[in-house]
Design a protein around this motif. Structure first.
Motif, mmCIF file in Angstrom:
data_model
loop_
_atom_site.group_PDB
_atom_site.id
_atom_site.type_symbol
_atom_site.label_atom_id
_atom_site.label_comp_id
_atom_site.label_asym_id
_atom_site.label_seq_id
_atom_site.Cartn_x
_atom_site.Cartn_y
_atom_site.Cartn_z
ATOM 1 N N LYS A 181 36.125 44.797 -83.817
ATOM 2 C CA LYS A 181 35.911 44.591 -82.432
ATOM 3 C C LYS A 181 36.079 44.101 -81.210
ATOM 4 O O LYS A 181 36.534 42.802 -81.641
ATOM 5 C CB LYS A 181 34.419 44.275 -82.010
ATOM 6 N N GLN A 182 36.756 44.487 -80.554
ATOM 7 C CA GLN A 182 37.464 43.569 -79.127
ATOM 8 C C GLN A 182 36.574 42.696 -78.489
ATOM 9 O O GLN A 182 35.600 43.592 -77.511
ATOM 10 C CB GLN A 182 37.937 44.982 -78.591
ATOM 11 N N PHE A 183 36.435 42.109 -77.508
ATOM 12 C CA PHE A 183 36.409 40.578 -77.197
ATOM 13 C C PHE A 183 37.395 40.824 -76.055
ATOM 14 O O PHE A 183 37.993 40.596 -75.792
ATOM 15 C CB PHE A 183 35.707 39.876 -77.783
ATOM 16 N N LYS A 184 36.298 41.432 -74.857
ATOM 17 C CA LYS A 184 37.095 41.218 -73.469
ATOM 18 C C LYS A 184 36.840 40.894 -72.559
ATOM 19 O O LYS A 184 35.466 40.516 -71.899
ATOM 20 C CB LYS A 184 37.778 42.806 -73.022
ATOM 21 N N VAL A 185 37.134 39.620 -71.884
ATOM 22 C CA VAL A 185 36.533 39.054 -70.813
ATOM 23 C C VAL A 185 37.592 38.730 -69.044
ATOM 24 O O VAL A 185 38.874 39.286 -69.187
ATOM 25 C CB VAL A 185 36.461 37.337 -71.191
ATOM 26 N N ASN A 186 36.970 39.315 -68.175
ATOM 27 C CA ASN A 186 37.731 38.960 -67.269
ATOM 28 C C ASN A 186 37.488 36.761 -67.198
ATOM 29 O O ASN A 186 36.312 36.681 -66.455
ATOM 30 C CB ASN A 186 37.331 39.830 -66.089
ATOM 31 N N LEU A 187 38.762 36.756 -66.702
ATOM 32 C CA LEU A 187 39.103 35.793 -65.139
ATOM 33 C C LEU A 187 39.643 35.532 -64.408
ATOM 34 O O LEU A 187 40.521 36.081 -64.774
ATOM 35 C CB LEU A 187 39.449 34.348 -66.949
ATOM 36 N N LYS A 188 39.429 34.832 -63.317
ATOM 37 C CA LYS A 188 40.141 33.648 -61.974
ATOM 38 C C LYS A 188 41.281 33.691 -63.408
ATOM 39 O O LYS A 188 41.206 33.505 -64.186
ATOM 40 C CB LYS A 188 38.924 33.561 -61.591
ATOM 41 N N HIS A 189 42.622 33.718 -62.028
ATOM 42 C CA HIS A 189 43.510 33.261 -62.437
ATOM 43 C C HIS A 189 43.821 31.359 -62.601
ATOM 44 O O HIS A 189 44.145 31.800 -63.779
ATOM 45 C CB HIS A 189 44.278 33.274 -61.341
ATOM 46 N N GLN A 190 43.158 31.118 -61.908
ATOM 47 C CA GLN A 190 42.966 29.982 -61.972
ATOM 48 C C GLN A 190 42.602 29.362 -63.353
ATOM 49 O O GLN A 190 42.894 28.246 -64.216
ATOM 50 C CB GLN A 190 42.432 29.077 -61.247
ATOM 51 N N GLU A 191 41.636 30.225 -64.775
ATOM 52 C CA GLU A 191 40.730 29.917 -65.058
ATOM 53 C C GLU A 191 41.369 30.053 -65.841
ATOM 54 O O GLU A 191 41.859 29.024 -67.032
ATOM 55 C CB GLU A 191 39.734 30.654 -65.162
ATOM 56 N N MET A 192 42.107 31.263 -66.748
ATOM 57 C CA MET A 192 42.835 31.557 -67.276
ATOM 58 C C MET A 192 44.072 30.313 -67.311
ATOM 59 O O MET A 192 44.534 30.064 -68.784
ATOM 60 C CB MET A 192 43.851 32.559 -66.998
ATOM 61 N N GLU A 193 45.086 29.874 -66.292
ATOM 62 C CA GLU A 193 45.713 28.560 -66.607
ATOM 63 C C GLU A 193 44.890 27.743 -67.134
ATOM 64 O O GLU A 193 46.048 27.154 -67.920
ATOM 65 C CB GLU A 193 46.179 28.947 -64.831
ATOM 66 N N GLU A 194 43.983 27.337 -66.533
ATOM 67 C CA GLU A 194 43.393 26.348 -67.033
ATOM 68 C C GLU A 194 43.103 26.638 -68.770
ATOM 69 O O GLU A 194 43.336 25.439 -69.379
ATOM 70 C CB GLU A 194 41.941 25.979 -66.243
ATOM 71 N N LEU A 195 42.284 27.340 -69.069
ATOM 72 C CA LEU A 195 42.267 27.949 -70.441
ATOM 73 C C LEU A 195 44.020 27.943 -71.042
ATOM 74 O O LEU A 195 43.599 26.876 -72.368
ATOM 75 C CB LEU A 195 41.421 29.135 -71.005
ATOM 76 N N ASN A 196 44.824 28.246 -70.771
ATOM 77 C CA ASN A 196 46.002 28.412 -71.385
ATOM 78 C C ASN A 196 46.479 27.330 -71.430
ATOM 79 O O ASN A 196 47.114 26.078 -72.935
ATOM 80 C CB ASN A 196 47.346 29.299 -70.381
ATOM 81 N N GLN A 197 46.360 26.084 -70.571
ATOM 82 C CA GLN A 197 47.057 24.578 -70.449
ATOM 83 C C GLN A 197 46.150 23.825 -72.006
ATOM 84 O O GLN A 197 46.848 23.192 -73.135
ATOM 85 C CB GLN A 197 47.157 24.389 -69.556
ATOM 86 N N LEU A 198 44.785 24.377 -72.130
ATOM 87 C CA LEU A 198 43.821 23.808 -72.426
ATOM 88 C C LEU A 198 43.993 24.301 -74.111
ATOM 89 O O LEU A 198 44.191 23.063 -75.487
ATOM 90 C CB LEU A 198 42.579 23.884 -72.547
ATOM 91 N N LEU A 199 44.485 25.363 -74.560
ATOM 92 C CA LEU A 199 44.924 25.973 -75.157
ATOM 93 C C LEU A 199 45.839 25.343 -76.185
ATOM 94 O O LEU A 199 46.630 25.019 -77.416
ATOM 95 C CB LEU A 199 44.878 27.523 -75.608
ATOM 96 N N LYS A 200 46.876 24.758 -75.427
ATOM 97 C CA LYS A 200 48.761 24.822 -75.550
ATOM 98 C C LYS A 200 47.989 22.879 -76.253
ATOM 99 O O LYS A 200 48.766 22.658 -77.156
ATOM 100 C CB LYS A 200 49.203 24.535 -74.642
ATOM 101 N N LYS A 201 47.351 22.465 -75.323
ATOM 102 C CA LYS A 201 47.056 21.192 -75.496
ATOM 103 C C LYS A 201 46.647 20.530 -77.378
ATOM 104 O O LYS A 201 47.131 19.480 -78.075
ATOM 105 C CB LYS A 201 46.215 20.589 -74.565
ATOM 106 N N TYR A 202 45.459 21.316 -77.474
ATOM 107 C CA TYR A 202 45.064 21.583 -78.900
ATOM 108 C C TYR A 202 45.504 22.287 -79.754
ATOM 109 O O TYR A 202 44.944 21.943 -80.834
ATOM 110 C CB TYR A 202 43.643 20.976 -78.130
ATOM 111 N N ASN A 203 46.936 22.919 -79.573
ATOM 112 C CA ASN A 203 47.371 23.707 -80.585
ATOM 113 C C ASN A 203 46.196 25.300 -80.464
ATOM 114 O O ASN A 203 45.820 24.927 -82.144
ATOM 115 C CB ASN A 203 48.058 22.678 -81.125
ATOM 116 N N LEU A 204 45.745 25.390 -80.209
ATOM 117 C CA LEU A 204 44.926 26.870 -80.400
ATOM 118 C C LEU A 204 45.312 27.570 -79.763
ATOM 119 O O LEU A 204 45.324 28.766 -79.040
ATOM 120 C CB LEU A 204 43.394 26.151 -79.722
ATOM 121 N N THR A 205 44.678 29.054 -81.433
ATOM 122 C CA THR A 205 45.335 30.155 -80.339
ATOM 123 C C THR A 205 43.644 31.184 -79.829
ATOM 124 O O THR A 205 42.262 30.154 -79.729
ATOM 125 C CB THR A 205 44.833 31.227 -81.766
#
Length: 63
Positions: free
Chosen positions: A22-46
């Motif tokens: 099943k697909q999990f889809k979420v809408n985030l504000k641009h700033q939230e998505m950028e922050e999430l991507n930075q955290l994922l990169k920092k902790y090496n998470l997909t």
């Protein structure tokens, strides 16, 4: 004589995914998505691993 139906890998994968995922889809504000991507990169998470870890933490009342 009947001809053997040709294996359609794309159709097989599509049907398999429909039955097993099943697909999990979420809408985030641009700033939230950028922050999430930075955290994922920092902790090496997909995104997938992040979600699975979050689910485990919720199950274990770690939030």
């Amino acid at each position: 004589m009947q001809e053997k139906a040709k294996f359609d890998q794309i159709k097989y994968i599509t049907e398999y995914n429909k039955k097993n995922y099943k697909q999990f889809k979420v809408n985030l504000k641009h700033q939230e998505m950028e922050e999430l991507n930075q955290l994922l990169k920092k902790y090496n998470l997909t995104k997938n691993k992040f979600l699975k870890l979050s689910i485990e933490k919720l199950k274990n009342n770690e939030f």
